[in-house]
Design an enzyme around this catalytic site. Structure first.
Site, short mmCIF file in Angstrom:
data_model
loop_
_atom_site.label_atom_id
_atom_site.label_comp_id
_atom_site.label_asym_id
_atom_site.label_seq_id
_atom_site.Cartn_x
_atom_site.Cartn_y
_atom_site.Cartn_z
N GLU A 256 1.02 -1.05 -0.02
CA GLU A 256 0.05 0.17 -0.09
C GLU A 256 0.89 1.30 -0.15
OE1 GLU A 256 -1.18 3.10 2.01
OE2 GLU A 256 -1.95 1.72 3.62
N CYS B 206 -2.60 8.37 4.03
CA CYS B 206 -2.40 7.79 2.53
C CYS B 206 -3.75 7.91 1.72
CB CYS B 206 -2.16 6.44 2.68
SG CYS B 206 -3.23 5.48 3.76
#
Length: 681
Positions: free
Chosen positions: A258, A297
């Protein structure tokens, strides 16, 4: 000031730093508060401890036992979270940020604990999909199963969520029965280390289930095998270096990533100024710019709005951002704290300068802003910064450079296809959001942008009171994205657990599949018993235990009485000529639900006993109609047993109805709750 020595937990022992340790500075004051790192950690001992001590113990536990362990850990965390709040202020995070990181991590563990109990068996093997019939007569079958990997999961986490970032990986890993070695980002590892100590001190985790590296991993990654997993959160550059290593490629080591993500938010064409959707969009955008000082994020990096709404949106968003109080994160009045470090602050400024070549800064001056209760020079503070890119088609940096801080760029679109194209220019993101009340807009975006985004978040006046927000990854849903976002998927309920398990195709006879899967397969041997199965307690019932009933004839009077009593006078039950014109029926037929009722009358034992309740049925299908004069009989078989609490468990029964010629009439699975002990009257 006392400088903390951030230890690692290695093969059952806490190990301090050495001369290679790095200094860690407070994000608020700039003072050195800790040191972390030890180049001499025994990585062989850590891997052996995980594989040979933690792994076997975890794999010997059922999914339900692991789920109970996760719940106990989460509840224990809840009793000690104030300690984590107190030390997390030094990362620049506010109390509201702590709720996302610490409470969010606890909540994620609880969700996985619940899903482990509700959606996984009280067994060592997870069944993936239904049985596949591989032969004409059903004597050779197939079933996909998932079993725990026999290695270790190495979790490499980012700096921005030192608790949630660890727990959202750790929960599915432990539920899968795999031990973990956690390596947090050094700059905030002191928070993670304290969280690990809370877990280890609880005594809930078995030995070897969890270890910690505060600092560098040394040569650990070079020693991994195909039974191990790396779960990584961080930059695309670091992810590329890791996944490109020859050792990883040669051994097909699982790599879940990720990474960078230029997430977008689209203001729908219907969400004009003055609508609740416009106001919601402004609120969401401002929140995603300022929460965690933009160090998320999932934060909104690109704001895509109709050309005619740009001016109004800039004004409204600027006015809302102007209310953001920047300062000491421990002050309850502060709405945005500092970035995690001076280095991170400089990196954001450098990235913002690149964006500034293509866009005009319309809000926020990094050289002129107020900081309350702290020093802007000493701490890693920045104001929220909003840029306007008037020509997003000609731009490159705004679609390729992520300033990982309180920075976002607003840009216009001509029509919805143009908006979708701009969102997709991020080359893969974790999330894109659309604020719209137009269902056709939502469908068009899903079709046009779904392939480029791991999650699509739609919100409007109808859902906004309960919606969780653009930037909130939930443990129920996958968290990850294609392309630039890394190509991985974390969480997603049981889907996340599968990253740490091996899917294997099992082929064999019904008896073999029953023995392996722990779930009775039609065609396997039946188990007979003199007692009616409804008189037997949960633990006494055996897989394959079967009751065969006597037949019952269905009369025309039964069909008519059922029709008038229920009100179901559908023509196929009442009009013989009309029924014959239907290609499915030979004439008037019995109701399917009449057959189910008669079936229950055939197999139910009416006296008080261990069967507490019928909670439903699954996979019902009718194969052949019954006409007046036909008979039906029932076969009732124990298919699966799942404990639910301390008093009772769920029994899944396989039920078949056949006629006088032994042709299958209906099939379904009946669910009952059965007591562990017979109630005493």
């Amino acid at each position: 000031m006392i400088i903390q020595d951030v230890q690692s937990f290695v093969a059952g022992q806490w190990v301090g730093t050495d001369g290679s340790a790095r200094e860690i500075r407070s994000a608020v004051t700039g003072e050195v508060i800790a040191r972390a790192g030890n180049a001499g950690l025994d990585v062989d001992a850590m891997l052996n401890y995980a594989r040979n001590v933690g792994g076997p113990t975890l794999r010997a536990m059922t999914f339900h036992e692991r789920a109970k362990m996760l719940k106990a850990l989460a509840l224990h965390f809840g009793q000690h979270k104030q300690q984590l709040y107190d030390i997390s202020f030094a990362t620049g995070a506010t109390q509201q940020d702590h709720l996302i990181d610490i409470d969010g991590g606890i909540g994620t563990m609880l969700v996985f604990a619940s899903k482990g109990r509700r959606e996984m068996p009280d067994a060592l093997i997870y069944l993936d999909g239904e049985v596949e019939q591989l032969s004409r007569n059903g004597t050779f079958l197939g079933q996909h199963i998932c079993t725990s990997l026999q290695g270790v999961a190495v979790h490499i986490n980012a700096f921005n969520f030192p608790v949630w970032g660890m727990l959202e990986k750790l929960a599915p890993t432990l539920l899968a029965g795999v031990p973990a070695i956690v390596k947090p980002a050094t700059v905030s590892c002191y928070v993670t280390a304290h969280a690990v100590k809370i877990m280890l001190d609880s005594g809930i985790l078995p030995a070897g289930a969890l270890q910690l590296v505060s600092g560098g991993l040394g040569r650990m990654l070079d020693k991994l095998t195909h039974q191990d997993v790396i779960s990584f959160t961080g930059s695309a550059d670091t992810a590329f270096k890791l996944r490109s290593a020859p050792h990883f490629q040669k051994n097909a080591i699982r790599f879940v990533a990720e990474q960078d993500s230029l997430n977008a938010s689209i203001l729908g064409p219907d969400a004009e100024q003055g609508t609740p959707e416009f106001d919601l969009f402004v609120k969401e955008a401002a929140r995603e710019i300022t929460v965690k000082a933009g160090q998320k994020c999932t934060a909104i990096r690109r704001i895509i709005a109709p050309d005619g709404q740009i001016a109004a949106l800039i004004d409204a968003l600027g006015a809302r951002l102007a209310k953001t109080v920047i300062g000491d994160p421990a002050d309850p009045e502060t709405r945005m704290g500092a970035l995690v470090s001076a280095d991170q602050k400089q990196d954001v400024l450098n990235k913002a300068a690149l964006i500034g070549h293509e866009a005009e800064r319309v809000f926020g001056d990094p050289d002129l802003f107020d900081v309350v209760g702290a020093s802007a020079e000493a701490g890693a503070f920045l104001p929220p910064m909003l840029y306007h890119c008037a020509d997003p088609d000609a731009a490159t940096h705004v679609h390729a450079v992520e300033a990982f801080g309180p920075v976002s760029t607003i840009m216009p679109y001509r029509d919805l296809d143009h908006a979708i194209g701009l969102a997709n220019r991020g080359q893969g993101s974790l999330v894109a959001s659309v604020i719209t009340r137009d269902s056709d807009v939502a469908r068009q975006v899903a079709l046009g942008a779904g392939a480029y985004h791991g999650r699509l978040y739609f919100d409007n006046r109808d859902s906004m009171q309960e919606a969780t927000g653009h930037g909130a990854p939930l443990p129920h849903m996958v968290h990850g994205g294609p392309g630039r976002a890394g190509g991985g998927e974390e969480m997603g309920g049981v889907r996340g657990v599968m990253h740490y398990m091996q899917r294997t195709a099992i082929q064999g006879s019904p008896d073999i599949l029953t023995a392996v899967s722990g779930k009775w397969v039609p065609g396997a041997r039946e188990v007979s018993n003199d007692d009616h199965p409804f008189t037997r307690c949960f633990h006494d019932l055996r897989l394959g235990e079967t009751l065969h009933t006597q037949p019952r004839k269905v009369a025309l009077e039964d069909i008519e009485q059922f029709a008038h009593f229920t009100g179901d006078t559908f023509y196929a039950h009442m009009d013989d000529a009309a029924a014959k014109r239907n290609p499915f029926f030979p004439g008037r037929v019995a109701h399917g639900y009449l057959l189910l009722s008669f079936a229950a009358g055939l197999f139910v034992q009416p006296d008080e006993g261990p069967v507490l309740a019928n909670t439903g049925l699954d996979h019902l299908r009718f194969m052949k109609p019954i006409v007046a004069g036909d008979s039906i009989k029932v076969r009732l078989t124990v298919k699966q047993k799942t404990p639910r609490n301390a008093e009772y468990g769920e029994v899944r029964w396989h039920v078949t109805l056949t006629n006088q010629a032994d042709d299958m009439v209906a099939e379904y699975e009946l669910l009952t709750m059965n007591a562990y002990e017979v109630p005493i009257g």
